[in-house]
Design a protein around this motif. Structure first.
Motif, PDB file in Angstrom:
ATOM      1  N   ILE B 330      16.240 -12.412  22.662  1.00  0.00           N
ATOM      2  CA  ILE B 330      14.945 -12.764  23.252  1.00  0.00           C
ATOM      3  C   ILE B 330      13.831 -12.610  22.235  1.00  0.00           C
ATOM      4  N   GLY B 331      13.953 -11.589  21.383  1.00  0.00           N
ATOM      5  CA  GLY B 331      12.976 -11.420  20.316  1.00  0.00           C
ATOM      6  C   GLY B 331      12.928 -12.641  19.414  1.00  0.00           C
ATOM      7  N   ILE B 332      14.097 -13.176  19.101  1.00  0.00           N
ATOM      8  CA  ILE B 332      14.138 -14.368  18.235  1.00  0.00           C
ATOM      9  C   ILE B 332      13.480 -15.548  18.942  1.00  0.00           C
ATOM     10  N   VAL B 333      13.835 -15.728  20.215  1.00  0.00           N
ATOM     11  CA  VAL B 333      13.263 -16.846  20.975  1.00  0.00           C
ATOM     12  C   VAL B 333      11.747 -16.703  21.053  1.00  0.00           C
ATOM     13  N   THR B 339       6.846 -17.900  23.419  1.00  0.00           N
ATOM     14  CA  THR B 339       6.784 -17.536  24.835  1.00  0.00           C
ATOM     15  C   THR B 339       8.096 -16.907  25.272  1.00  0.00           C
ATOM     16  N   ARG B 340       8.015 -16.105  26.373  1.00  0.00           N
ATOM     17  CA  ARG B 340       9.232 -15.540  26.959  1.00  0.00           C
ATOM     18  C   ARG B 340       9.305 -15.923  28.433  1.00  0.00           C
ATOM     19  N   ASP B 341       8.521 -16.928  28.802  1.00  0.00           N
ATOM     20  CA  ASP B 341       8.465 -17.298  30.213  1.00  0.00           C
ATOM     21  C   ASP B 341       9.664 -18.179  30.564  1.00  0.00           C
ATOM     22  N   ALA B 342      10.495 -17.694  31.500  1.00  0.00           N
ATOM     23  CA  ALA B 342      11.719 -18.410  31.851  1.00  0.00           C
ATOM     24  C   ALA B 342      11.422 -19.808  32.362  1.00  0.00           C
ATOM     25  N   ALA B 362      26.847 -13.014  24.807  1.00  0.00           N
ATOM     26  CA  ALA B 362      26.373 -11.822  25.508  1.00  0.00           C
ATOM     27  C   ALA B 362      26.240 -12.071  26.998  1.00  0.00           C
ATOM     28  N   ALA B 363      25.682 -13.228  27.365  1.00  0.00           N
ATOM     29  CA  ALA B 363      25.428 -13.492  28.777  1.00  0.00           C
ATOM     30  C   ALA B 363      26.726 -13.682  29.550  1.00  0.00           C
ATOM     31  N   VAL B 364      27.716 -14.309  28.919  1.00  0.00           N
ATOM     32  CA  VAL B 364      28.999 -14.501  29.601  1.00  0.00           C
ATOM     33  C   VAL B 364      29.646 -13.138  29.860  1.00  0.00           C
ATOM     34  N   SER B 365      29.460 -12.249  28.885  1.00  0.00           N
ATOM     35  CA  SER B 365      29.984 -10.897  29.074  1.00  0.00           C
ATOM     36  C   SER B 365      29.240 -10.204  30.205  1.00  0.00           C
ATOM     37  N   MET B 366      27.911 -10.385  30.249  1.00  0.00           N
ATOM     38  CA  MET B 366      27.123  -9.767  31.305  1.00  0.00           C
ATOM     39  C   MET B 366      27.532 -10.306  32.665  1.00  0.00           C
ATOM     40  N   ALA B 367      27.766 -11.610  32.732  1.00  0.00           N
ATOM     41  CA  ALA B 367      28.145 -12.209  34.012  1.00  0.00           C
ATOM     42  C   ALA B 367      29.559 -11.792  34.411  1.00  0.00           C
ATOM     43  N   GLY B 368      30.300 -11.233  33.470  1.00  0.00           N
ATOM     44  CA  GLY B 368      31.651 -10.768  33.806  1.00  0.00           C
ATOM     45  C   GLY B 368      32.670 -11.888  33.891  1.00  0.00           C
ATOM     46  N   VAL B 414      18.649 -15.853  31.771  1.00  0.00           N
ATOM     47  CA  VAL B 414      18.189 -15.488  30.428  1.00  0.00           C
ATOM     48  C   VAL B 414      18.908 -16.266  29.339  1.00  0.00           C
ATOM     49  N   ALA B 415      20.149 -16.718  29.573  1.00  0.00           N
ATOM     50  CA  ALA B 415      20.877 -17.320  28.463  1.00  0.00           C
ATOM     51  C   ALA B 415      21.258 -18.777  28.673  1.00  0.00           C
ATOM     52  N   LEU B 416      21.447 -19.178  29.907  1.00  0.00           N
ATOM     53  CA  LEU B 416      21.863 -20.564  30.124  1.00  0.00           C
ATOM     54  C   LEU B 416      20.655 -21.480  30.192  1.00  0.00           C
ATOM     55  N   LYS B 417      19.719 -21.108  31.044  1.00  0.00           N
ATOM     56  CA  LYS B 417      18.589 -21.979  31.307  1.00  0.00           C
ATOM     57  C   LYS B 417      17.737 -22.280  30.077  1.00  0.00           C
ATOM     58  N   PRO B 418      17.392 -21.278  29.257  1.00  0.00           N
ATOM     59  CA  PRO B 418      16.540 -21.586  28.098  1.00  0.00           C
ATOM     60  C   PRO B 418      17.208 -22.531  27.113  1.00  0.00           C
TER      61      PRO B 418
END
Lengths: 139, 759
Positions: B330-333, B339-342, B362-368, B414-418
């Protein structure tokens, strides 16, 4: 307030008091006296001088600022306590050196305890004079 | 927001940057080298720190502390590398590095400490370092407020915990954790168990942001992004989790432990998941998912079964890996797009492919989702939940289901939509991040995949030994990706389905949540402000009541308290009779003269209207007292008293010359209140002295000082030997007071009147 008698006697008395204060400091370990009493007596000498002449004169005679003396005294006392650490002993353990000690006697005892007492002397001396000079200075 | 400061020309942060990267990297390799030894069993090393209090600087290195140490140094390396590029040109970057390393050292010390007191010291180091880091952008009021909030909450929790530690230390007879953890049965059966437990949990819950102390964590987002990444993944918030896991063998597996931890953990997890959905700032969304993870960890440590601990330890590693990666991403984005607005970020995958890859891993891991390690973690969580009995099973499984579904949704947000869809307009055109910032997220994301494919490695080296440490006994730990078709797998599939449905409608849910929040009367953050305002109001009221600023009032209160408290004690204890048998037959005529002098002086003090006369008369009283000292052969005390009396008269007279001339406020020549207090002090002191004299004199100290003074301290004047040797520390304290009082008075006097012009 300028009084000729007070000014004249003060020259003598202040010197005597200062000498006596050091005497009281040094004899303190075995006889009545010590750093606290010595510091008070020493301060009295300068207070007398202040009353006889002026705060500015007394400051000039003292040469060093009294608050500096107080803080230096505090530092000396602290270092005397810390020195025990060099010998690997707890804070404030007295370290002694007996010069010219004959068997049975203690010779000339030198110690960190005396250094500590000198620190006490300076802290009390400087502390009291800081107060007195501050109170005297504008009047 | 990240770029609005004057840049300093530094390559990778200059020397500060290189040092900060090398420090955790070297430590990481060092711990990695120790790993094979730790797998076989824990190690304890240490040196005595304060032996008289049983405080040691000792190290307990077992599976649990090793897992944490590797996370702290490993993620620490990624974070420092990242910060060197992200903040390297900030004018205060060296200061930042200082705080960050302090934070790292504090956290490492915390997880490695074997002594509870040193654990507490390091615990507070992390609290202070986090305060400095969260408030790093010190010119922002929001930043300062968040920092203070974190400091006050976690600091208070830490102090409460210290109480628990001291009680536990007394109960167990040692502060060494490695010994206490062996005494679990004794501690649990102890009558003070409940108190110890609650005090410890206060520390853990504030640090790990459990409900109702959760609100500081999202606010801590005011910190620079690498700090957030670090604070949320491997440090700070995990300290509380560490503490609970560490204390499990001593405090765990009781009813109270089970219900407190599972209920608070569960509520935290689900509340946080819902709150995560409500955020538009993707950094805030992630902050709430951290809360969710902390809640789950708390819940599983509370559940305490073998599978629950395995699930907790696995999820601990899983969460650290993906959370650090996502924050750094997110820092890189943020850096690249401004902006960090989804709602504004779309279709970044072409412009930022590597960032997108890291985010996806990372997000796939978070989603399990398999084959990531997150899936392994989730399978074990379900297994653990289903393995409980009765209501516990339903509660834990339901909480996990809800939280996991939400994780699925937030992963998408956080990871797919952006990254998916068509590129949207952003404040600055999107571009790929530089390698130092990409390295961390990519490696961490890669590890999530690696551990997912070979979970056995994770199980053998980290989760297994850590589980062993938390349970206090050895069980074989076997992690796997595919456990066959079972209830856990079916629940996983249902989670994905629920998550997918929620993701499709998350924008309307968010709108509703925002609307609901606006109407909801519960607002922890505002409550915090009211609490602080309340404290300030009470402090103000109390100060106005006690510190009136009138010297007369202070004296009256002080002496009245003396009369009431000491005199009251005398009345209650019926001690007034003691010593009344003393006779006055032995008083010498000279002594009578001195007594008369004192009496006359005292009467004059009360009688006179002139303050100057009163001061001089007080001097007379004092000198009379010092004469008495001389008569009873206490020359030291007498000299000191005499000198002090003289100086007091001089000082007070000088001070009076400086006072303004004011008309008398009261015409009364007799003040009954004052008379009552003065008389009371006289009476109480007299009785006190008489009864002290009438009591048998305890000569133990006197005998000791008489015996030890010359042989041990080489002095014959006992008073002085006590002052400068036996009680030198007290004297040191006293002269410090003398010097400080003088300096304070100097400052006051200089402050009230301008110094005369020097000529």
């Amino acid at each position: 307030m300028q009084s000729l008698i007070l000014t004249t006697t003060t020259r003598l008395l202040a010197a005597l008091l200062l000498m006596f204060s050091v005497y009281a400091l040094l004899r303190g370990h075995n006889l009545p006296g010590g750093g606290f009493i010595g510091g008070l007596i020493g301060a009295t000498a300068f207070i007398l001088y202040t009353i006889a002449t002026s705060e500015i004169e007394a400051r000039r005679a003292l040469r060093v600022g009294p608050s500096n003396i107080a803080v230096v005294g505090l530092g000396i006392a602290g270092l005397a306590g810390l020195s025990a650490g060099l010998a690997g002993e707890p804070f404030f353990t007295g370290q002694w050196l007996f010069l010219f000690a004959e068997d049975g006697g203690k010779g000339l005892p030198l110690s960190t305890v005396l250094v500590f007492d000198i620190g006490v002397y300076l802290a009390v001396f400087g502390g009291i004079l800081t107060l007195v000079f501050a109170l005297e200075e504008e009047i | 927001m990240a770029d609005d400061y004057p840049k300093v020309d530094r390559v990778m942060g200059g020397p500060a940057g290189w040092i900060s990267i090398a420090f955790p990297a070297v430590l990481f390799l060092y711990f990695l080298g120790l790993l094979p030894q730790i797998v076989t069993g824990p190690q304890v090393h240490g040196i005595d720190w304060v032996p008289s209090l049983g405080i040691r600087l000792s190290v307990l290195l077992d599976g649990l502390s090793m897992t944490f140490a590797l996370l702290i140094t490993g993620i620490g390396t990624a974070v420092t590398l990242y910060s060197a590029r992200y903040l390297g040109q900030h004018p205060d970057y060296p200061r930042f590095v200082c705080y960050l390393l302090m934070f790292m050292v504090g956290m490492l010390g915390l997880v490695l400490a074997d002594n509870m007191i040193s654990l507490f010291v390091f615990w507070e180091v992390t609290t202070i370092a986090s305060y400095l880091l969260i408030g790093f952008n010190a010119d922002s009021a929001k930043s300062r407020r968040s920092a203070l909030q974190a400091l006050l909450l976690t600091g208070t929790g830490g102090l409460v915990m210290l109480g628990g530690m001291i009680i536990l230390g007394n109960v167990a007879g040692t502060f060494e954790l490695s010994q206490i953890l062996e005494m679990g049965d004794m501690v649990r059966a102890h009558p003070w168990y409940m108190g110890i437990l609650l005090l410890f949990l206060a520390g853990a819950f504030t640090k790990s942001a459990q409900v109702p102390f959760h609100f500081w964590l999202p606010n801590a987002m005011a910190a620079p992004t690498p700090v957030s990444a670090y604070l949320h993944s491997a440090t700070m918030v995990k300290a509380g989790v560490y503490l609970m896991a560490r204390m499990n063998p001593a405090l765990g597996s009781t009813e109270a432990w089970f219900w407190i931890l599972t209920i608070f953990g569960g509520i935290t997890a689900v509340l946080a998941s819902v709150m995560a959905l409500r955020q538009t700032d993707i950094k805030q969304t992630l902050a709430y998912t951290t809360l969710m993870a902390l809640g789950s960890l708390t819940m599983f440590i509370g559940a305490g079964t073998h599978y629950a601990i395995v699930a907790a330890m696995t999820f601990l590693v899983v969460h650290s890996l993906y959370k650090a990666a996502l924050f750094l991403m997110i820092g890189i984005v943020d850096h690249a797009t401004g902006t960090r607005d989804a709602t504004m970020l779309r279709g970044l995958r072409k412009a930022m492919p590597l960032t997108g890859l890291a985010a996806a891993l990372a997000a796939v891991s978070m989603a399990g989702i398999p084959p990531m390690v997150g899936f392994v973690g989730k399978e074990f969580m379900y297994k653990a939940g289903l393995g409980l009995d009765g209501f516990g099973a339903i509660w834990v499984t339901a909480m996990i289901f809800a939280a996991s579904a939400m994780m699925f949704v937030t992963g998408g947000i956080v990871a797919l939509k952006p990254f998916a869809g068509d590129l949207a307009e952003t404040p600055t055109p999107a571009h790929e991040g530089p390698w130092p910032m990409l390295a961390g997220p990519l490696v961490l994301g890669g590890l999530s995949l690696f551990f997912g494919l070979v979970p056995g490695v994770l199980g053998h080296y980290l989760v297994g030994p850590a589980t062993h440490a938390v349970e206090g006994e050895v069980h074989e730990v076997h992690l796997y990706l595919w456990g066959g078709v079972n209830t856990a797998l079916i629940l996983s599939l249902l989670t994905f389905l629920a998550g997918w449905l929620l993701y499709r409608s998350h924008e309307s849910i968010r709108a509703r949540l925002i609307a609901f929040e606006a109407r909801s009367p519960i607002d922890f953050d505002a409550g915090w402000d009211r609490l602080l305002d309340g404290f300030k109001a009470v402090a103000g009221w109390q100060t106005r009541l006690i510190q009136t600023g009138s010297l007369q009032r202070y004296m009256a209160v002080t002496f009245a308290s003396f009369v009431v408290l000491v005199g009251g004690t005398y009345l209650v204890k019926g001690a007034f009779g003691a010593g009344l048998g003393l006779t006055t037959a032995s008083v010498h005529p000279v002594q009578w003269t001195v007594l008369a002098l004192i009496a006359v002086g005292s009467i004059l003090v009360v009688w006179t209207h002139s303050r100057m006369t009163a001061v001089a008369a007080m001097g007379v009283v004092g000198i009379g007292v010092s004469l008495i000292f001389i008569m009873f052969s206490a020359p030291d005390v007498a000299i000191t008293q005499l000198l002090v009396e003289v100086l007091v008269v001089v000082l007070v007279s000088l001070a009076m010359l400086r006072l303004p001339y004011l008309p008398r406020r009261s015409k009364a020549s007799f003040r009954p209140g004052h008379a009552l207090i003065a008389g009371g002090v006289g009476v109480v002191t007299t009785f006190l002295t008489i009864s002290v004299l009438g009591s048998p004199f305890d000569r133990r100290l006197t005998t000791f000082f008489e015996a030890a003074s010359y042989p041990e301290a080489h002095g014959r004047n006992i008073v002085n030997v006590i002052l400068v040797d036996f009680r030198a520390l007290d004297t040191f304290g006293e002269i410090t007071v003398v010097a400080m009082a003088a300096l304070a008075a100097l400052a006051l006097l200089r402050g009230t009147a301008p110094r005369k012009e020097e000529n």
